[in-house]
Design a protein around this motif. Structure first.
Motif, PDB file in Angstrom:
ATOM      1  N   VAL A 147       0.962  -1.236  -0.176  1.00 34.36           N
ATOM      2  CA  VAL A 147       0.076  -0.038  -0.120  1.00 34.36           C
ATOM      3  C   VAL A 147       0.915   1.301   0.063  1.00 34.36           C
ATOM      4  O   VAL A 147       1.594   1.377   0.763  1.00 34.36           O
ATOM      5  N   SER A 149      -0.564   4.531  -1.062  1.00 33.46           N
ATOM      6  CA  SER A 149      -1.215   5.750  -0.350  1.00 33.46           C
ATOM      7  C   SER A 149      -2.649   5.271  -0.064  1.00 33.46           C
ATOM      8  O   SER A 149      -3.171   4.419  -0.762  1.00 33.46           O
ATOM      9  N   ASN A 151      -6.487   7.384   0.137  1.00 34.89           N
ATOM     10  CA  ASN A 151      -7.496   8.459   0.431  1.00 34.89           C
ATOM     11  C   ASN A 151      -8.966   7.946   0.375  1.00 34.89           C
ATOM     12  O   ASN A 151      -9.101   6.913   0.606  1.00 34.89           O
ATOM     13  N   GLU A 154     -10.010   5.718  -2.761  1.00 37.40           N
ATOM     14  CA  GLU A 154      -9.154   4.226  -3.408  1.00 37.40           C
ATOM     15  C   GLU A 154      -7.771   4.300  -2.400  1.00 37.40           C
ATOM     16  O   GLU A 154      -7.309   4.958  -1.783  1.00 37.40           O
ATOM     17  N   VAL A 155      -7.317   2.879  -2.875  1.00 39.39           N
ATOM     18  CA  VAL A 155      -6.007   2.599  -1.979  1.00 39.39           C
ATOM     19  C   VAL A 155      -5.061   2.029  -3.365  1.00 39.39           C
ATOM     20  O   VAL A 155      -5.531   1.399  -4.075  1.00 39.39           O
ATOM     21  N   ASN A 156      -3.870   2.909  -3.324  1.00 38.68           N
ATOM     22  CA  ASN A 156      -2.923   2.687  -4.286  1.00 38.68           C
ATOM     23  C   ASN A 156      -1.894   1.702  -3.745  1.00 38.68           C
ATOM     24  O   ASN A 156      -1.589   1.654  -2.685  1.00 38.68           O
ATOM     25  N   LYS A 158       1.407  -0.821  -5.072  1.00 39.23           N
ATOM     26  CA  LYS A 158       2.745  -1.015  -6.045  1.00 39.23           C
ATOM     27  C   LYS A 158       2.940  -2.318  -5.842  1.00 39.23           C
ATOM     28  O   LYS A 158       3.455  -2.916  -4.782  1.00 39.23           O
ATOM     29  N   GLU A 172       1.438  -0.497 -11.015  1.00 40.47           N
ATOM     30  CA  GLU A 172       0.694   0.196 -10.145  1.00 40.47           C
ATOM     31  C   GLU A 172      -0.741  -0.638 -10.068  1.00 40.47           C
ATOM     32  O   GLU A 172      -1.097  -1.344 -11.080  1.00 40.47           O
ATOM     33  N   ALA A 173      -1.386  -0.680  -8.887  1.00 42.43           N
ATOM     34  CA  ALA A 173      -2.767  -1.350  -8.796  1.00 42.43           C
ATOM     35  C   ALA A 173      -3.720  -0.267  -7.954  1.00 42.43           C
ATOM     36  O   ALA A 173      -2.996   0.329  -7.060  1.00 42.43           O
ATOM     37  N   LYS A 174      -4.785  -0.383  -8.015  1.00 37.09           N
ATOM     38  CA  LYS A 174      -5.944   0.386  -7.326  1.00 37.09           C
ATOM     39  C   LYS A 174      -7.019  -0.301  -6.885  1.00 37.09           C
ATOM     40  O   LYS A 174      -7.369  -1.420  -7.344  1.00 37.09           O
ATOM     41  N   ALA A 176     -10.601   0.634  -5.585  1.00 38.06           N
ATOM     42  CA  ALA A 176     -11.819   1.620  -5.302  1.00 38.06           C
ATOM     43  C   ALA A 176     -12.857   1.293  -4.281  1.00 38.06           C
ATOM     44  O   ALA A 176     -13.141   0.136  -4.201  1.00 38.06           O
TER      45      ALA A 176
END
Length: 182
Positions: A147, A149, A151, A154-156, A158, A172-174, A176
């Protein structure tokens, strides 16, 4: 006159038939065939093409003690080590303790909310009916996803995955935020 018996007539008929058949087997056509064959032999020229020289076989010289055995499993390890030596040097930390959310595929994980504490943001991730809090630096998913970042929406992540050539690369993966249907 007395008629001859039938058996005697059959013998006479068979003898006449045999003599007439043998009479037709003269050798009048044989001379014509022999003349035709000698004429064909005289006028026919036999051509045999020259054979090409076969390729020379050069055997492989195997120096057993100086070379790697081609049937040894370590040969693959040597090739992989050479590839990794030329690569980017990126690879996951396999020595660290695995976290609980790393045993689930990323597509089964849902973001259902966030929590705010003094100086820290937590994302609430749901798997089946269990909710887990995660913060920046935690790992999620089976591809070493860290993880980066969090907000409100969403969670970002790597992730570190291997490409087709075996090199480790980042992607990168997210995750939502999932709207509630209730």
């Amino acid at each position: 006159m007395i008629a001859p018996p039938i058996g005697r007539l059959a013998r006479i008929f068979a003898t006449v038939l045999l003599v007439s058949t043998l009479f037709g087997c003269g050798n009048s056509d044989e001379t014509e065939i022999k003349e035709w064959m000698t004429e064909v032999k005289v006028h026919t020229h036999v051509f045999i093409p020259q054979l090409t020289e076969p390729k020379k076989f050069i055997p492989f010289a195997y120096a057993g003690k100086t070379s790697i055995d081609p049937f040894n499993a370590n040969k693959l390890l040597v090739a992989l080590a050479k590839m990794q030596g030329n690569g980017s040097g990126l690879k996951p930390n396999l020595e660290r303790r695995r976290e609980a959310l790393e045993s689930y595929p990323l597509d089964t994980v849902k973001m259902v909310g966030t929590l705010q504490k003094v100086g820290l943001s937590y994302a609430l991730l749901q798997i089946d009916k269990t909710v887990f809090p995660v913060k920046v630096g935690n790992y999620v998913g089976q591809n070493f996803g860290m993880v980066t970042s969090i907000n409100e929406t969403e969670v970002n992540l790597k992730e570190i995955v291997q490409d087709a050539s075996g090199e480790w690369v980042e992607r990168e993966a997210k995750l939502a935020l999932q709207e509630s249907t209730k």
